[in-house]
Design a protein around this motif. Structure first.
Motif, PDB file in Angstrom:
ATOM      1  N   GLY A  67       0.834  -1.205   0.000  1.00 29.46           N
ATOM      2  CA  GLY A  67       0.000   0.000   0.000  1.00 29.46           C
ATOM      3  C   GLY A  67       0.864   1.248   0.000  1.00 29.46           C
ATOM      4  O   GLY A  67       2.075   1.197  -0.211  1.00 29.46           O
ATOM      5  N   THR A  68       0.239   2.341   0.286  1.00 27.55           N
ATOM      6  CA  THR A  68       0.935   3.620   0.297  1.00 27.55           C
ATOM      7  C   THR A  68       1.747   3.775   1.576  1.00 27.55           C
ATOM      8  O   THR A  68       1.443   3.164   2.595  1.00 27.55           O
ATOM      9  CB  THR A  68      -0.062   4.783   0.171  1.00 27.55           C
ATOM     10  OG1 THR A  68       0.653   6.010   0.266  1.00 27.55           O
ATOM     11  CG2 THR A  68      -1.094   4.749   1.274  1.00 27.55           C
ATOM     12  N   SER A  69       2.763   4.611   1.544  1.00 27.46           N
ATOM     13  CA  SER A  69       3.558   4.903   2.734  1.00 27.46           C
ATOM     14  C   SER A  69       2.963   6.042   3.547  1.00 27.46           C
ATOM     15  O   SER A  69       3.498   6.404   4.591  1.00 27.46           O
ATOM     16  CB  SER A  69       4.995   5.255   2.335  1.00 27.46           C
ATOM     17  OG  SER A  69       5.615   4.145   1.726  1.00 27.46           O
ATOM     18  N   GLU A  70       1.874   6.621   3.074  1.00 31.93           N
ATOM     19  CA  GLU A  70       1.142   7.701   3.740  1.00 31.93           C
ATOM     20  C   GLU A  70       2.053   8.869   4.126  1.00 31.93           C
ATOM     21  O   GLU A  70       2.116   9.287   5.279  1.00 31.93           O
ATOM     22  CB  GLU A  70       0.403   7.165   4.965  1.00 31.93           C
ATOM     23  CG  GLU A  70      -0.661   6.166   4.597  1.00 31.93           C
ATOM     24  CD  GLU A  70      -1.495   5.746   5.802  1.00 31.93           C
ATOM     25  OE1 GLU A  70      -1.583   6.511   6.779  1.00 31.93           O
ATOM     26  OE2 GLU A  70      -2.043   4.648   5.744  1.00 31.93           O
ATOM     27  N   TRP A  71       2.735   9.437   3.153  1.00 31.26           N
ATOM     28  CA  TRP A  71       3.643  10.547   3.416  1.00 31.26           C
ATOM     29  C   TRP A  71       2.900  11.814   3.821  1.00 31.26           C
ATOM     30  O   TRP A  71       3.481  12.705   4.436  1.00 31.26           O
ATOM     31  CB  TRP A  71       4.535  10.809   2.205  1.00 31.26           C
ATOM     32  CG  TRP A  71       5.589   9.760   2.089  1.00 31.26           C
ATOM     33  CD1 TRP A  71       5.627   8.722   1.209  1.00 31.26           C
ATOM     34  CD2 TRP A  71       6.739   9.615   2.920  1.00 31.26           C
ATOM     35  NE1 TRP A  71       6.735   7.944   1.444  1.00 31.26           N
ATOM     36  CE2 TRP A  71       7.435   8.470   2.483  1.00 31.26           C
ATOM     37  CE3 TRP A  71       7.254  10.327   3.988  1.00 31.26           C
ATOM     38  CZ2 TRP A  71       8.616   8.042   3.075  1.00 31.26           C
ATOM     39  CZ3 TRP A  71       8.431   9.902   4.581  1.00 31.26           C
ATOM     40  CH2 TRP A  71       9.097   8.772   4.116  1.00 31.26           C
ATOM     41  N   ASN A  72       1.613  11.909   3.500  1.00 32.88           N
ATOM     42  CA  ASN A  72       0.861  13.094   3.911  1.00 32.88           C
ATOM     43  C   ASN A  72       0.692  13.143   5.431  1.00 32.88           C
ATOM     44  O   ASN A  72       0.448  14.199   6.000  1.00 32.88           O
ATOM     45  CB  ASN A  72      -0.507  13.133   3.234  1.00 32.88           C
ATOM     46  CG  ASN A  72      -1.340  11.899   3.539  1.00 32.88           C
ATOM     47  OD1 ASN A  72      -0.803  10.831   3.839  1.00 32.88           O
ATOM     48  ND2 ASN A  72      -2.645  12.027   3.436  1.00 32.88           N
ATOM     49  N   TYR A  73       0.833  12.011   6.108  1.00 39.87           N
ATOM     50  CA  TYR A  73       0.719  11.923   7.560  1.00 39.87           C
ATOM     51  C   TYR A  73       2.077  11.876   8.247  1.00 39.87           C
ATOM     52  O   TYR A  73       2.183  12.124   9.445  1.00 39.87           O
ATOM     53  CB  TYR A  73      -0.079  10.653   7.914  1.00 39.87           C
ATOM     54  CG  TYR A  73      -0.021  10.262   9.354  1.00 39.87           C
ATOM     55  CD1 TYR A  73      -0.821  10.884  10.295  1.00 39.87           C
ATOM     56  CD2 TYR A  73       0.837   9.258   9.783  1.00 39.87           C
ATOM     57  CE1 TYR A  73      -0.766  10.526  11.633  1.00 39.87           C
ATOM     58  CE2 TYR A  73       0.898   8.891  11.116  1.00 39.87           C
ATOM     59  CZ  TYR A  73       0.096   9.530  12.030  1.00 39.87           C
ATOM     60  OH  TYR A  73       0.152   9.174  13.347  1.00 39.87           O
ATOM     61  N   ALA A  74       3.143  11.625   7.523  1.00 34.43           N
ATOM     62  CA  ALA A  74       4.467  11.351   8.100  1.00 34.43           C
ATOM     63  C   ALA A  74       5.013  12.515   8.922  1.00 34.43           C
ATOM     64  O   ALA A  74       5.794  12.293   9.846  1.00 34.43           O
ATOM     65  CB  ALA A  74       5.457  10.997   7.000  1.00 34.43           C
ATOM     66  N   TRP A  75       4.624  13.719   8.628  1.00 31.32           N
ATOM     67  CA  TRP A  75       5.168  14.862   9.355  1.00 31.32           C
ATOM     68  C   TRP A  75       4.686  14.906  10.813  1.00 31.32           C
ATOM     69  O   TRP A  75       5.377  15.434  11.676  1.00 31.32           O
ATOM     70  CB  TRP A  75       4.816  16.170   8.646  1.00 31.32           C
ATOM     71  CG  TRP A  75       3.346  16.507   8.688  1.00 31.32           C
ATOM     72  CD1 TRP A  75       2.384  16.071   7.831  1.00 31.32           C
ATOM     73  CD2 TRP A  75       2.691  17.325   9.644  1.00 31.32           C
ATOM     74  NE1 TRP A  75       1.168  16.572   8.194  1.00 31.32           N
ATOM     75  CE2 TRP A  75       1.324  17.348   9.309  1.00 31.32           C
ATOM     76  CE3 TRP A  75       3.108  18.038  10.756  1.00 31.32           C
ATOM     77  CZ2 TRP A  75       0.376  18.058  10.034  1.00 31.32           C
ATOM     78  CZ3 TRP A  75       2.169  18.746  11.486  1.00 31.32           C
ATOM     79  CH2 TRP A  75       0.827  18.764  11.125  1.00 31.32           C
TER      80      TRP A  75
END
Length: 96
Positions: A67-75
């Motif tokens: 799946g996605t690495s969810e970079w929009n949440y990583a911060w």
């Protein structure tokens, strides 16, 4: 009263061992308490490396059907603890 060197040495060893042991125990209980009380949404929210390292590995490794690495949440788990640490240092500096 004169104490033999061996008694003084033993006292230093035992005193240091107790200090380190209880310091480690308090630290472990503190981390566990924070994790259990505030860790619902993100796990243990006090270590940016716990979230960022695996996220980078997930993004780079060629895993089939991942799946996605969810970079929009990583911060959030990276900057949150950094801001919290800075805030605690400022509070400490103002209080003491």
């Amino acid at each position: 009263m004169d104490y033999p060197d061996g008694d003084i040495f033993a006292g230093e060893v035992i005193g240091t061992a107790i200090l380190i042991l209880f310091g480690a125990l308090i630290g472990a209980v503190l981390v566990t308490g924070i994790g259990l009380s505030l860790g619902g949404p993100t796990g243990y929210p006090i270590n940016p490396a716990r979230d960022l390292g695996p996220r980078i590995a997930h993004a780079l490794l060629p895993i089939p059907n991942k799946g996605t690495s969810e970079w929009n949440y990583a911060w959030i788990p990276v900057t949150g603890p950094l801001i919290g640490g800075t805030l605690s240092a400022l509070i400490y500096k103002l209080a003491f």
